[in-house]
Write an enzyme that holds these catalytic residues in place. Structure first.
Site, mmCIF file in Angstrom:
data_model
loop_
_atom_site.group_PDB
_atom_site.id
_atom_site.type_symbol
_atom_site.label_atom_id
_atom_site.label_comp_id
_atom_site.label_asym_id
_atom_site.label_seq_id
_atom_site.Cartn_x
_atom_site.Cartn_y
_atom_site.Cartn_z
ATOM 1 N N HIS A 268 -13.010 0.502 12.722
ATOM 2 C CA HIS A 268 -12.657 0.423 11.498
ATOM 3 C C HIS A 268 -12.843 -0.886 10.808
ATOM 4 O O HIS A 268 -13.574 -1.268 10.021
ATOM 5 C CB HIS A 268 -11.184 0.750 11.146
ATOM 6 C CG HIS A 268 -10.851 2.259 11.212
ATOM 7 N ND1 HIS A 268 -11.368 3.237 10.245
ATOM 8 C CD2 HIS A 268 -9.834 2.771 11.737
ATOM 9 C CE1 HIS A 268 -10.945 4.312 10.715
ATOM 10 N NE2 HIS A 268 -10.042 4.103 11.462
ATOM 11 N N GLY B 293 7.053 6.410 -16.349
ATOM 12 C CA GLY B 293 6.457 5.556 -15.279
ATOM 13 C C GLY B 293 6.824 6.065 -13.963
ATOM 14 O O GLY B 293 8.056 6.660 -13.872
ATOM 15 N N ASP C 7 -7.454 9.770 9.171
ATOM 16 C CA ASP C 7 -8.548 9.652 8.520
ATOM 17 C C ASP C 7 -9.330 10.696 7.798
ATOM 18 O O ASP C 7 -9.793 10.503 6.748
ATOM 19 C CB ASP C 7 -9.528 8.648 9.569
ATOM 20 C CG ASP C 7 -8.867 7.418 10.067
ATOM 21 O OD1 ASP C 7 -7.973 6.844 9.416
ATOM 22 O OD2 ASP C 7 -9.170 7.070 11.238
ATOM 23 N N PRO D 210 8.813 5.935 -10.234
ATOM 24 C CA PRO D 210 10.076 5.343 -9.687
ATOM 25 C C PRO D 210 9.945 3.941 -9.438
ATOM 26 O O PRO D 210 8.891 3.461 -8.617
ATOM 27 C CB PRO D 210 10.466 6.313 -8.779
ATOM 28 C CG PRO D 210 9.685 7.474 -8.674
ATOM 29 C CD PRO D 210 8.352 7.013 -9.336
ATOM 30 N N GLY D 211 11.132 3.146 -9.452
ATOM 31 C CA GLY D 211 11.106 1.617 -8.968
ATOM 32 C C GLY D 211 10.468 0.703 -10.024
ATOM 33 O O GLY D 211 10.339 -0.433 -9.516
ATOM 34 N N THR D 212 9.638 1.053 -11.178
ATOM 35 C CA THR D 212 9.068 0.213 -12.056
ATOM 36 C C THR D 212 9.822 -0.561 -13.068
ATOM 37 O O THR D 212 9.323 -1.633 -13.555
ATOM 38 C CB THR D 212 8.088 1.044 -12.600
ATOM 39 O OG1 THR D 212 8.541 1.961 -13.336
ATOM 40 C CG2 THR D 212 6.962 1.482 -11.647
ATOM 41 N N HIS E 160 -10.949 2.825 18.531
ATOM 42 C CA HIS E 160 -10.813 3.484 17.421
ATOM 43 C C HIS E 160 -10.745 2.409 15.998
ATOM 44 O O HIS E 160 -11.392 2.288 15.056
ATOM 45 C CB HIS E 160 -9.818 4.351 17.300
ATOM 46 C CG HIS E 160 -9.446 5.180 16.014
ATOM 47 N ND1 HIS E 160 -10.062 6.669 15.499
ATOM 48 C CD2 HIS E 160 -8.987 4.756 14.872
ATOM 49 C CE1 HIS E 160 -9.856 6.794 14.665
ATOM 50 N NE2 HIS E 160 -9.155 5.799 13.950
ATOM 51 N N GLU E 161 -9.601 1.456 16.452
ATOM 52 C CA GLU E 161 -9.361 0.462 15.207
ATOM 53 C C GLU E 161 -10.477 -0.704 15.347
ATOM 54 O O GLU E 161 -10.699 -1.179 14.156
ATOM 55 C CB GLU E 161 -8.037 -0.319 15.522
ATOM 56 C CG GLU E 161 -6.753 0.767 15.761
ATOM 57 C CD GLU E 161 -6.550 1.310 14.423
ATOM 58 O OE1 GLU E 161 -7.063 0.753 13.440
ATOM 59 O OE2 GLU E 161 -6.188 2.259 14.446
ATOM 60 N N LYS F 251 12.405 0.695 -15.320
ATOM 61 C CA LYS F 251 12.562 1.248 -16.506
ATOM 62 C C LYS F 251 14.128 1.247 -17.049
ATOM 63 O O LYS F 251 14.035 0.878 -18.091
ATOM 64 C CB LYS F 251 12.229 2.940 -16.517
ATOM 65 C CG LYS F 251 10.893 3.154 -16.161
ATOM 66 C CD LYS F 251 10.394 4.850 -16.097
ATOM 67 C CE LYS F 251 11.219 5.338 -14.955
ATOM 68 N NZ LYS F 251 10.621 5.163 -13.781
#
Length: 654
Positions: A462, A235, A533, A237-239, A458-459, A241
């Protein structure tokens, strides 16, 4: 009021000073400094015959004479003003520049009548040199003076070699494994169970069978079943295990050997294989037990992948020994090998075959319900108010691992404490997510009026398209405050889909192109602000054509090798097909770009109104878009959650 424990660093409870390896190096440095600067009496000696010595004595050239009665040898110390005439001007090298030097003259007396010679010479000439008689060297002190420095440095060398090899067993102790053992007798060993592991419901079901076998092995062996020798946790990283592996050991209540794959490989030849043998030997003595190898790709990488540059023979020998230990030549009854990696694609095939790692357990990034559980675990020790909604936080963090969620909770608490709040609020969590994803706010970054207007347009482009398109992700907030490397950003609440349709991908492309389209429509010029983008939509468009077969000219074709082994460095299509792929990608992007400009042209007034609000407030939310555009036509599950959260916020404010 309860008394708090005094944590003053100047308290009387001083920690004892521990002798470490650094002290040895400091001691060695001090010895070398002493040897260098103790050469203050460095002398340049000259051997002369007896007649020359008599002449120098008559000239009153000496300040002191030392007579050794043992070998009839006389050593005379030369006066400073006579050194140059007797020894020469270059008698002392530059290395004695900082030392007080002196010159000496040595000779051998032909007889023991030195006293008569000195008495006669002193009566005839002016001599002020003192005479000292020495009985000779003491053999014991002579040996100690010459052997002690050698013994001292030999002891230091042995001590350093013992520390480098792990201590206690000499340099050959380097072949011992470095695994940490956790069991009932281990001090400070915290027992971890499945209750400490939030989410990962499918992965926990997989490993529960291993726990049941270690507890009730007779139930399986009585039917002729064999224990799985190896379980591989795969899996990102950080999950969780490593945490899941420790929970398996805690539930089974058996010894747990934990070691990293890199601990096997050393610069010494044969060390890795010896450590593997030693690890399995210790495990067999404590069976039933679990061996956990974290980051096994450090030692289990596929062999012979780079024949031109050569391979690491030591790593391959270590891997061969690991394969042999897991292959069943020796009895491994009651010993299970757990391993974790996030690079399963580079592991050797022999390591993954049945009989070694019998099963693979995918520990994926947590989904919505799993993220709720993880937030619930990490928020137990954090003081929150009623505005914090687990469902909202879980939907606001798609793609976050368990480690990321823990970081969000801690960052939110830090932000609340920094602002002097008594509890952590919803705003702190959203700011923490923004901080982790986008970086730190940079309100001090200087931007011109024209740049701010371009960023706002621009924002707003979106935001407008995401509100008007059916399958676009619903907006959470938009800001023109610089954060990290971005001059502005928009945050959405994406739907967690298992599959994505062609129409959904089209809407996502169109919404992503909204910023560049707004610049061209309303400013009549474009800027470099759309670079990120364009990178995203180019990758997505190529994926639609090359991977997903979503093309009119090249339908139902996939040019991607998931194994990474079949196609190598050559393309699985011709140059003519490559030109067709490029044309299809350009067509898809151009269609969505024209679509974005058409929608923005139709709603130009609302877009301009949204831009003005953004320039005034710097941050706008979904409520502002609803006031400008009206209620969104298509309500997704994420939009419903967002509306409920907004209603709750308004109720709390009232």
């Amino acid at each position: 009021m309860s008394k708090k424990k005094n944590n003053n660093i100047f308290s009387d409870n001083k920690k004892p000073i521990r002798f470490g390896i650094n002290w040895v190096f400091v001691l060695m440095l001090a010895v070398f400094i002493y040897i260098f600067f103790s050469n203050r009496n460095a002398s340049n000696n000259k051997d002369v015959n007896w007649s020359e010595f008599q002449q120098l004595t008559q000239q009153n050239s000496f300040s002191k004479m030392i007579v050794n009665l043992h070998d009839n040898k006389v050593t005379a110390k030369i006066k400073k003003e006579k050194i140059a005439s007797i020894l020469g001007t270059d008698a002392f090298p530059r290395s004695y520049l900082f030392c007080s030097t002196e010159g000496t003259v040595s000779t051998t007396v032909p007889s023991t009548e030195f006293a008569n010679f000195y008495k006669e010479t002193a009566s005839r000439y002016t001599i002020d040199a003192t005479v000292e008689y020495n009985e000779g060297h003491n053999l014991l002190w002579y040996l100690l003076g010459n052997l002690l420095p050698v013994l001292f440095f030999a002891c230091i060398w042995v001590f350093i070699m013992k520390r480098m090899s792990g201590g206690g067993g000499g340099i050959f102790n380097v072949v011992k494994n470095k695994a940490q053992v956790y069991d009932k007798s281990s001090p400070n060993s915290k027992k971890i169970t499945f209750r400490d592991v939030a989410g990962l419901s499918e992965a926990k079901q997989e490993v529960e069978e291993i726990v049941d076998f270690l507890k009730n092995s007779n139930k399986y062996t009585g039917l002729g079943a064999k224990i799985p020798k190896g379980v591989l946790l795969v899996g990102p990283p950080g999950t969780g295990k490593t945490l899941l592996a420790k929970a398996v050991a805690g539930e089974a209540d058996v010894p747990f050997f934990s070691i990293s794959g890199s601990d096997f490989v050393e610069m010494f030849v044969g060390v890795g294989a010896s450590r593997v043998r030693d690890l399995f030997h210790q495990a067999k003595e404590k069976y039933p037990c679990i061996i956990f190898i974290d980051e096994i790709d450090a030692v289990g990488r596929a062999r012979g992948k780079n024949p031109i540059m050569g391979t690491n023979d030591e790593r391959e020998n270590t891997l061969n020994q690991l394969l042999t230990e897991m292959d069943g030549f020796g009895s491994n009854s009651g010993v299970i090998v757990l391993a974790a990696t996030n690079r399963v694609d580079i592991l050797d095939k022999a390591l993954l075959r049945a009989g070694r790692f019998d099963r693979q357990i995918n520990v994926e990034l947590p989904e919505l319900n799993d993220r709720k559980e993880i937030f619930a675990v990490h928020l137990q020790d954090i003081k929150t108010d009623s505005s914090v909604n687990m469902d909202f936080l879980a939907r606001q963090s798609p793609g976050f691992s368990g480690a990321d969620i823990a970081n969000v909770c801690n960052e939110a608490a830090l932000i609340a404490a920094r602002n002097g709040k008594e509890s952590v609020q919803k705003e702190d969590f959203t700011n923490a997510i923004d901080r982790i994803i986008g970086g730190l706010e940079k309100r001090s970054k200087v931007t011109t009026v024209e740049e701010r207007k371009t960023i706002a347009l621009h924002e707003a482009g979106h935001a407008s398209l995401s509100w008007m398109l059916e399958y676009a992700n619903p907006l959470v907030k938009v800001t023109i405050v610089p954060r990290g490397k971005a001059l502005g950003a928009a945050w959405y609440m994406p739907e967690e889909r298992q599959i994505t349709t062609y129409q959904q991908l089209q809407d996502e492309l169109c919404a992503t192109l909204g910023g560049r389209a707004a610049e061209e429509l309303f400013l009549k010029k474009i800027s470099t602000g759309a670079a990120n983008d364009l990178e995203r939509i180019t990758k997505q468009a190529y994926a639609m054509v090359v991977y997903y077969g979503m093309s009119e000219l090249l339908p139902n074709l996939n040019y991607y090798d998931a194994t990474g082994q079949d196609w190598g460095f050559h393309k699985p299509y011709s140059d003519d097909t490559a030109r067709m792929i490029d044309k299809e990608v350009q067509r898809i992007v151009e269609e969505q770009y024209k679509r974005a400009k058409t929608i923005l042209t139709e709603y130009s007034k609302q877009h301009q109104q949204l831009t003005d609000i953004l320039l005034e407030r710097e941050v706008i939310y979904a409520d502002d878009l609803e006031q400008v555009f009206g209620k969104r036509k298509w309500l997704s599950r994420s939009q419903e959650i967002l509306e409920k959260q907004n209603a709750l916020d308004q109720k709390n404010c009232s």
